[in-house]
Design a protein around this motif. Structure first.
Motif, mmCIF file in Angstrom:
data_model
loop_
_atom_site.group_PDB
_atom_site.id
_atom_site.type_symbol
_atom_site.label_atom_id
_atom_site.label_comp_id
_atom_site.label_asym_id
_atom_site.label_seq_id
_atom_site.Cartn_x
_atom_site.Cartn_y
_atom_site.Cartn_z
ATOM 1 N N ILE A 1 0.845 -1.200 0.000
ATOM 2 C CA ILE A 1 0.000 0.000 0.000
ATOM 3 C C ILE A 1 0.879 1.249 0.000
ATOM 4 C CG2 ILE A 1 -1.689 1.288 1.344
ATOM 5 C CD1 ILE A 1 -2.825 -1.372 2.246
ATOM 6 N N ALA A 2 1.980 1.221 0.786
ATOM 7 C CA ALA A 2 2.875 2.384 0.846
ATOM 8 C C ALA A 2 3.497 2.651 -0.523
ATOM 9 C CB ALA A 2 3.964 2.150 1.892
ATOM 10 N N PHE B 1 2.220 1.898 -3.389
ATOM 11 C CA PHE B 1 1.158 2.424 -4.241
ATOM 12 C C PHE B 1 0.976 3.921 -4.006
ATOM 13 C CE2 PHE B 1 -3.255 3.518 -5.011
ATOM 14 C CZ PHE B 1 -3.445 3.017 -6.282
ATOM 15 N N CYS B 2 0.937 4.318 -2.709
ATOM 16 C CA CYS B 2 0.689 5.728 -2.393
ATOM 17 C C CYS B 2 1.886 6.593 -2.781
ATOM 18 C CB CYS B 2 0.370 5.882 -0.911
ATOM 19 S SG CYS B 2 -1.197 5.136 -0.489
ATOM 20 N N PHE C 1 1.690 7.108 -6.405
ATOM 21 C CA PHE C 1 0.590 8.024 -6.726
ATOM 22 C C PHE C 1 1.021 9.470 -6.502
ATOM 23 C CE2 PHE C 1 -3.963 9.395 -5.841
ATOM 24 C CZ PHE C 1 -4.264 9.443 -7.191
ATOM 25 N N THR C 2 1.721 9.705 -5.387
ATOM 26 C CA THR C 2 2.231 11.053 -5.101
ATOM 27 C C THR C 2 3.161 11.518 -6.209
ATOM 28 O OG1 THR C 2 2.262 10.293 -2.823
ATOM 29 C CG2 THR C 2 3.201 12.455 -3.255
ATOM 30 N N LEU D 1 0.747 -6.484 -2.822
ATOM 31 C CA LEU D 1 -0.456 -6.680 -2.008
ATOM 32 C C LEU D 1 -1.199 -7.950 -2.429
ATOM 33 C CD1 LEU D 1 -2.200 -5.365 0.165
ATOM 34 C CD2 LEU D 1 -3.428 -4.189 -1.633
#
Lengths: 238, 110
Positions: free
Chosen positions: B12-13, B15-16, B19-20, B45
């Motif tokens: 998840i980290a 992915f974020c 995205f940033t 994931l």
């Protein structure tokens, strides 16, 4: 004017809000992850249907049999991407041959047959262990990339029709076998039980060749540069 | 359980973070790299959900989906790179900020 290295990094006021928002997204997703209840997965169902699938490895069985649509569409995506790359531009392969060192040439000559052998071994083993069309295909692609960076003289003389046939080999084989299943089993992609493992092996070998060729051609970055000149030469000799 | 959690949260980290970077970086190559980061996070994931301490209960479905996803991700990345190269050739710059107002471009007419 190349702005590869010296482009001004944006110093905007957007940075802080965006980082805050994505941190919020991170927390939200993590919370969602924690609140998902464990359902146990599909391992038991796959295990019970495995004898009928024609493959001993559960991953291969899922890839080519239970979720065959996924793999068919994936091969199509690969074909579409090479179609896009070829319609955008020509490969920037060197027109004049670069002198490659003798050591590199002889190493590549030793390696390429070995890589092809390993690629097909992986495809062959794919029905039993980890391995299969994608792993074998990527090794074939690596062999192709090695040939491309070593500037083999024969390589730029390959006519694009051979490459085109290679790209469609996997998708066409897959679709033909899927339609063949309509005639035998009345259902799209429901393989007949008697010859299912042979059909899967056929699909895997065809897909491996296509995947290897496509990835290597994507590395080259476009359609062959000398296509027209070769066609002219052939036309003049005939 | 705790090992699975570490891998999932890392996914998840990733992915974020991707995205940033996708929003904030203006160079096309960095945007493509950011999308690859996001894809890697999703794959991590997904493959973590397949894990089970008992080898007989390893879920093959997410593994097959990730295998499919990797090939799709490779081919889309290659197409995106070809497009980015073409943008660089045509406009002389692969920075997204300068592409939007075409009038303010460096006046290359071809």
């Amino acid at each position: 004017m190349s702005s590869h290295n010296t482009y001004p990094e944006r110093k905007n006021s957007l940075a802080l809000p965006v980082i805050l928002l994505t941190s919020g997204l991170f927390l939200l997703l993590s919370y969602t992850l924690l609140s998902i209840e464990q359902a146990g997965g599909l391992a038991a169902q796959v295990q019970s249907a495995l004898p009928k699938s024609g493959a001993e490895s559960p991953v291969t069985a899922v890839l080519l049999n239970f979720r065959g649509y996924d793999t068919l569409l994936e091969v199509m995506v690969l074909f579409l991407s090479i179609l896009g790359a070829w319609s955008i531009g020509r490969a920037s392969l060197p027109q004049a041959l670069i002198k490659t060192s003798t050591i590199q040439i002889s190493c590549v000559r030793l390696l390429i047959p070995l890589m092809i052998l390993i690629a097909f071994y992986l495809v062959w083993q794919g029905t039993r262990f980890a391995g299969g069309a994608f792993q074998g295909g990527s090794i074939l692609a690596a062999a192709g990339v090695l040939l491309l960076v070593s500037d083999f003289p024969k390589l730029i003389q390959i006519h694009s029709i051979h490459l085109r046939l290679g790209f469609i080999l996997g998708p066409v084989t897959f679709i033909l076998i899927a339609f063949y299943c309509i005639f035998t089993n009345k259902t799209f992609m429901a393989y007949p039980a008697a010859i299912v493992s042979q059909l899967l092996l056929f699909i895997e070998i065809a897909c491996a060749i296509s995947i290897g060729l496509t990835l290597a051609a994507l590395f080259a970055g476009g359609r062959p540069a000398q296509e027209s000149s070769i066609a002219q030469r052939k036309g003049s000799t005939l | 359980m705790i090992t699975t959690l570490i891998y999932s949260v890392t996914g998840i980290a990733l992915f974020c973070m991707g995205f940033t970077a996708l929003i904030l970086c203006s160079h096309l190559l960095r945007k493509i790299l950011a999308i690859n980061f996001m894809a890697s996070g999703v794959f991590l994931l997904l493959i973590t959900t397949a894990y089970s301490p008992d080898p007989a209960l390893l879920d093959p479905v997410p593994q097959a989906m990730v295998l499919t996803g990797i090939v799709v991700s490779v081919s889309t990345t290659a197409l995106a790179l070809v497009l980015a190269c073409r943008v660089q050739e045509t406009t002389g710059s692969a920075v997204f900020k300068r592409l939007l107002p075409f009038r303010k471009n460096k006046g290359q007419k071809d």
